[in-house]
Design an enzyme around this catalytic site. Sequence first.
Site, PDB file in Angstrom:
ATOM      1  N   PHE A   1       0.796  -1.239   0.000  1.00  0.00           N
ATOM      2  CA  PHE A   1       0.000   0.000   0.000  1.00  0.00           C
ATOM      3  C   PHE A   1       0.827   1.286   0.000  1.00  0.00           C
ATOM      4  O   PHE A   1       0.585   2.206  -0.784  1.00  0.00           O
ATOM      5  CB  PHE A   1      -0.912  -0.033   1.229  1.00  0.00           C
ATOM      6  N   GLU A   2       1.833   1.345   0.889  1.00  0.00           N
ATOM      7  CA  GLU A   2       2.573   2.599   1.062  1.00  0.00           C
ATOM      8  C   GLU A   2       3.472   2.925  -0.126  1.00  0.00           C
ATOM      9  O   GLU A   2       3.858   4.068  -0.315  1.00  0.00           O
ATOM     10  CB  GLU A   2       3.418   2.518   2.338  1.00  0.00           C
TER      11      GLU A   2
ATOM     12  N   SER B   1       3.008   1.672  -3.514  1.00  0.00           N
ATOM     13  CA  SER B   1       2.472   1.269  -4.814  1.00  0.00           C
ATOM     14  C   SER B   1       1.409   2.276  -5.238  1.00  0.00           C
ATOM     15  O   SER B   1       0.840   2.986  -4.413  1.00  0.00           O
ATOM     16  CB  SER B   1       1.901  -0.146  -4.750  1.00  0.00           C
TER      17      SER B   1
ATOM     18  N   SER C   1      -4.131  -6.148  -8.742  1.00  0.00           N
ATOM     19  CA  SER C   1      -3.866  -6.221  -7.308  1.00  0.00           C
ATOM     20  C   SER C   1      -5.087  -6.661  -6.490  1.00  0.00           C
ATOM     21  O   SER C   1      -6.231  -6.458  -6.884  1.00  0.00           O
ATOM     22  CB  SER C   1      -3.436  -4.813  -6.878  1.00  0.00           C
TER      23      SER C   1
ATOM     24  N   GLY D   1      -6.375  -6.361  -2.296  1.00  0.00           N
ATOM     25  CA  GLY D   1      -6.074  -5.733  -1.019  1.00  0.00           C
ATOM     26  C   GLY D   1      -6.502  -6.640   0.120  1.00  0.00           C
ATOM     27  O   GLY D   1      -7.165  -7.658  -0.097  1.00  0.00           O
TER      28      GLY D   1
ATOM     29  N   GLY E   1       1.698  -3.168 -18.329  1.00  0.00           N
ATOM     30  CA  GLY E   1       2.488  -2.242 -19.137  1.00  0.00           C
ATOM     31  C   GLY E   1       2.712  -2.667 -20.572  1.00  0.00           C
ATOM     32  O   GLY E   1       3.315  -1.927 -21.347  1.00  0.00           O
TER      33      GLY E   1
ATOM     34  N   PHE F   1       0.538  -3.013 -22.984  1.00  0.00           N
ATOM     35  CA  PHE F   1      -0.322  -2.339 -23.969  1.00  0.00           C
ATOM     36  C   PHE F   1      -0.215  -0.815 -23.887  1.00  0.00           C
ATOM     37  O   PHE F   1      -0.646  -0.116 -24.799  1.00  0.00           O
ATOM     38  CB  PHE F   1      -1.786  -2.746 -23.773  1.00  0.00           C
TER      39      PHE F   1
ATOM     40  N   ILE G   1       0.506   2.841 -20.944  1.00  0.00           N
ATOM     41  CA  ILE G   1       0.666   3.373 -19.594  1.00  0.00           C
ATOM     42  C   ILE G   1      -0.691   3.885 -19.121  1.00  0.00           C
ATOM     43  O   ILE G   1      -1.287   4.763 -19.759  1.00  0.00           O
ATOM     44  CB  ILE G   1       1.673   4.548 -19.578  1.00  0.00           C
TER      45      ILE G   1
ATOM     46  N   TYR H   1      -1.765 -18.553   0.150  1.00  0.00           N
ATOM     47  CA  TYR H   1      -0.604 -17.663   0.181  1.00  0.00           C
ATOM     48  C   TYR H   1       0.485 -18.342   1.008  1.00  0.00           C
ATOM     49  O   TYR H   1       0.334 -18.533   2.212  1.00  0.00           O
ATOM     50  CB  TYR H   1      -1.028 -16.343   0.819  1.00  0.00           C
TER      51      TYR H   1
END
Lengths: 389, 389
Positions: free
Chosen positions: A43-44, A46, A56, A58, A106, A108, A110, A309
């Site tokens: 989070f901090e 990205s 992503s 969360g 990335g 295709f 920005i 995970y």
Amino acid sequence: MNSFLSLDEGSHLATFQAGIYGPKLEKSLNDKGFTLGHFPQSFEYSTLGGWIAARSAGQQSNRYGKIEEILTSLKLITPTGTVETLREPASSTGPELNRIFAGSEGLFGIITEATIKVHRLPETRKYFGIVFPSFSIGVDFIREVNHREIPTSMIRLSDKNETRLYKTLGSLGKKETPVRWVKNQIQNRILQWKSLGDNKCVILLGLDGTKEDVSQNFSKIKPIIRKHQGLYAGTRLGEQWIHSRYNMPFLRNHLMENGIGVDTMETSTTYDRVLRLHQEGIASLEKSIPGSIAMCHISHSYHEGACLYYTIIFPMDEKKPADQWFKMKRIISETFFQNGAPISHHHGVGFDHKTWYERATSKPALFGLRAFKKEIDKKEILNPGKVFY
Amino acid sequence: MNSFLSLDEGSHLATFQAGIYGPKLEKSLNDKGFTLGHFPQSFEYSTLGGWIAARSAGQQSNRYGKIEEILTSLKLITPTGTVETLREPASSTGPELNRIFAGSEGLFGIITEATIKVHRLPETRKYFGIVFPSFSIGVDFIREVNHREIPTSMIRLSDKNETRLYKTLGSLGKKETPVRWVKNQIQNRILQWKSLGDNKCVILLGLDGTKEDVSQNFSKIKPIIRKHQGLYAGTRLGEQWIHSRYNMPFLRNHLMENGIGVDTMETSTTYDRVLRLHQEGIASLEKSIPGSIAMCHISHSYHEGACLYYTIIFPMDEKKPADQWFKMKRIISETFFQNGAPISHHHGVGFDHKTWYERATSKPALFGLRAFKKEIDKKEILNPGKVFY
């Protein structure tokens, strides 16, 4: 490239430039009484554009959705022109463009701007621990909560190894450092762990919403806890977790500086295959590096399955650390592949996962994606050698 | 090509051959205690593969999701080989293949098999009517129910014209036929309707689930009804609707045989633009065919917006019916386009909507899709001239 462009309070949509980092984005919304609710561990450090490009998830994605579900429209600069998708709630107009550009990493173009769904800040939250007799029973609990359609923000089930690690980390005396503890564990793991016979697993469950909803949902969860022989363990664990949820990567760096390797990898599968994949994943990891400890948690769960995970902690091979890592990565990736499980649930593909992604993707689809890329980026300048190109 | 292949009760997933029609599919699941919950108006005459190919929505999609959300994996035969997507709950592995093939309308291949999310048959249901003073207030109600995160199966808001039509159809005497009534309406619409000054709009709201959930959700909805000056109108309307929900197309055929044209078109937009688009859509339609009656309902609603579903009833031009229809279609499609709204929410693109779909799609994306198609179908044999090709 990091501005808060607009908030449509009526439609609960916000538009940002995609270079904005997590904390600034979330604070801009909080100041207006809203939240995005997207809290990846990164989070901090990205950005919104990065989240979308790599699909992503969360920590509260059970409630708010993965970023591709949060996304309503985007703007993307490509070598052949600008793409803007429609600001629409839903449609039936051809393949879904947002879902082609989300996950494109990335290749295709920005991503420069995105309109995303936001929510009113929840009135209250309740995060609490539950102890179950085994991982298998914990999985049954998760499945039942999902099929009973009880809205949760998070259900995180640690397997027995991870449960023990957290328990020990939580009870470390001032004289004992995490490094010393892990070294000790690695040395003594066969003696200590295998004989304990303790299969207990902890679930951390989070509810957010109005007081009425949180209270009703908690009431619906209680009998399911009892049915599965769970023990309600109070809210202290939940508060600790919220407080330290972005710290794990720092602990990892600290351990690695002390010769202890740590890595994580994640996948997802349907409920019928969760237990088998859990066991095979742990076995693959521990086999891949002698003396390692592997552990796993379920970080996200769905109607039909869950994300597994894994974490591996191992004595680093100081002479050939890269060889050691590649061998481990190859073995666990092969295990995911053989189980029909994707090479990643929310970390993305990039270069490390490319081989397994390409093997898991049917040829006509793979060639189609490459043709799409070649058409949009004729000079092949965008992120070459990644994902599928 | 229409078999029920397997049911994974633990993961709530079912696998079917894609040629299966709605009633057979739903009955196979009901026999096992499950439902798909996907009920497009074409339910009786459409197949699972067709639903996926055209990104169908069902009448209870508020609860069960559009078909692309229900889809977990699929098998597709293409001229360059078979595509099978992974049976995964979620991933972050490149562009989302299911969302490329859902909505492809046959351009990339033939869908032959699909694994889809199923649900236990709900314990109970409660479908009821509510009368609101105006369409605008009805929209506010819908938005609040969605933002309050109350799970509904359906919220269908008819505008004042549609409310009047249903009211009249419901009270027809045995001597009065729908045809006679509609003819009469068309003749007298300026005199009758414009002077009534009655803006009342009806919402039909459906709840499905456990008795506990339905009861709690109804309790949460009641104060929102009161807040928006709504009048609870009981469950008879809901039962009538469930009974006759597949009948509308038959009524349309009956009217058309009697010289009265009927057509429908639908789009979606965010809440901030719903009222403007509603008005402009109605005005465009009525302007496009003199003497026509246009009406609209909100058929699906979301966190950020809703689907607007229009119906136009008009005296058919017996000499040039095609010219009449194309003019109307062009005008309403242009209105959607100018409002940044998609050319369809769940009817698809095909040939009729191709022009507007292509205009609304950014060039690099459009060319990319064509390159994908050309790569997968080198001889261009699959559904040429449709959607984007």
